[in-house]
Design a protein around this motif. Structure first.
Motif, short mmCIF file in Angstrom:
data_model
loop_
_atom_site.label_atom_id
_atom_site.label_comp_id
_atom_site.label_asym_id
_atom_site.label_seq_id
_atom_site.Cartn_x
_atom_site.Cartn_y
_atom_site.Cartn_z
N SER A 181 4.44 3.59 -4.59
CA SER A 181 3.87 4.51 -5.57
C SER A 181 3.89 3.88 -6.96
O SER A 181 4.58 2.88 -7.20
N LYS A 182 3.14 4.46 -7.85
CA LYS A 182 3.14 4.00 -9.25
C LYS A 182 4.55 4.10 -9.83
O LYS A 182 5.01 3.18 -10.51
N LYS A 183 5.22 5.20 -9.54
CA LYS A 183 6.58 5.39 -10.04
C LYS A 183 7.52 4.32 -9.51
O LYS A 183 8.33 3.75 -10.26
N GLN A 225 0.81 -1.22 0.00
CA GLN A 225 0.00 0.00 0.00
C GLN A 225 0.84 1.27 0.00
O GLN A 225 0.33 2.36 -0.29
#
Length: 295
Positions: A113-115, A110
């Motif tokens: 991050s997407k990055k 959770q």
């Protein structure tokens, strides 16, 4: 140094051959590059940091081997295309690829991050695909070759490493798919799945990892210890060699039985055998000091 790599394979096994080792500036990649060179191969070591690559190449040359370096990011498609074209221009022929480069950071899913997720997938999956594809299109499709991909002990999930587990599972499936699609060219594609390795990568984690997680790792391995870098390199060398000429699409687990441990059978927690340490320049990670104090 007066010592040389103590490989179990025949001297000159890869004489006249050239192999690419990504992520060759440290850890398993460094060890594998040394062993291939000690067996007569010319090794092209790649990575993002030129200084690290040059240090390893200098070690190999000091030991009497042949090595060149090329710094680029395997996640950059244009950089990969240019690098592979340059490699073939400089060396004429490339006989195999060790897709070793990768990396990850521990984190609950959770909090990723997407990055961060995409960066780990790029390093451990997409970059390996790009390297394999370019070498196939420019060399292996007409001449054959051997590819060994790096995955990990991700069976049944990889808690705290969701990004890496997803990438490694993808790489295993990619290995199987490419093994079938590229078989007619004589290109073999296999993978190795190391468990817990006494490599420099252990020192990249937070100190709490060494004090808490590392002792738990060793206790969960049926053979009661971490592997050496040389034990992973030996498996890679086998899969590149002619002895594995009828092996493709396979994933070889090198984990001391950890992936078979149901956690229900009581283990002694003590080493059941000694590690094979043929790498004369091995640098044990400082994190291992924690294990020594616990035993």
């Amino acid at each position: 140094m007066s010592q040389r790599y103590r490989s179990v394979f025949a001297p000159g096994l890869f004489a006249g051959r050239c192999y690419v080792v990504t992520g060759g500036g440290s850890g398993i990649g460094r060890c594998t590059a040394h062993e291939l060179a000690a067996l007569g191969a010319t090794v092209i070591i790649t990575g993002r940091k030129l200084d690290k690559l040059e240090r390893v190449a200098a070690e190999i040359r000091d030991d009497g081997g042949a090595a060149t370096v090329m710094a680029f990011d395997i996640r950059d498609e244009d950089a990969v295309k240019q690098a592979v074209a340059t490699m073939l221009e400089q060396h004429g022929a490339i006989h195999g690829l060790v897709n070793n480069a990768g990396g990850q950071f521990p984190s609950p899913a959770q909090a990723i991050s997407k990055k961060g997720f995409e960066a780990v997938l790029g390093a451990n999956l997409t970059g390996g695909f790009l390297m394999a594809r370019e070498l196939y299109l420019r060399r292996f499709m007409k001449h054959g070759g051997a590819i060994v991909n790096m995955i990990a002990d991700m069976w049944g999930g990889m808690p705290a490493m969701a990004h890496s587990g997803a990438a490694r599972a993808g790489m295993m499936n990619l290995t199987q798919t490419l093994a079938v699609e590229w078989s007619a060219s004589g290109t073999r594609v296999n993978a190795v799945a190391p468990g817990f390795v006494a490599s420099s990568g252990l020192d990249a984690y937070d100190p709490s990892f060494s004090s808490v997680v590392l002792p738990q790792m060793a206790a969960a391995i049926p053979l009661g210890r971490l592997s050496s870098e040389a034990e992973i390199s030996a498996a890679i060398v086998f899969l590149l060699s002619d002895a594995a000429s009828f092996v493709t699409g396979a994933t070889l687990c090198i984990d001391g039985g950890a992936s078979l441990n149901t956690k229900l059978f009581p283990l002694s927690g003590k080493p059941a055998n000694a590690a094979f340490s043929g790498f004369h320049r091995e640098k044990p990670p400082a994190a291992l000091d924690v294990l020594k104090k616990k035993t």
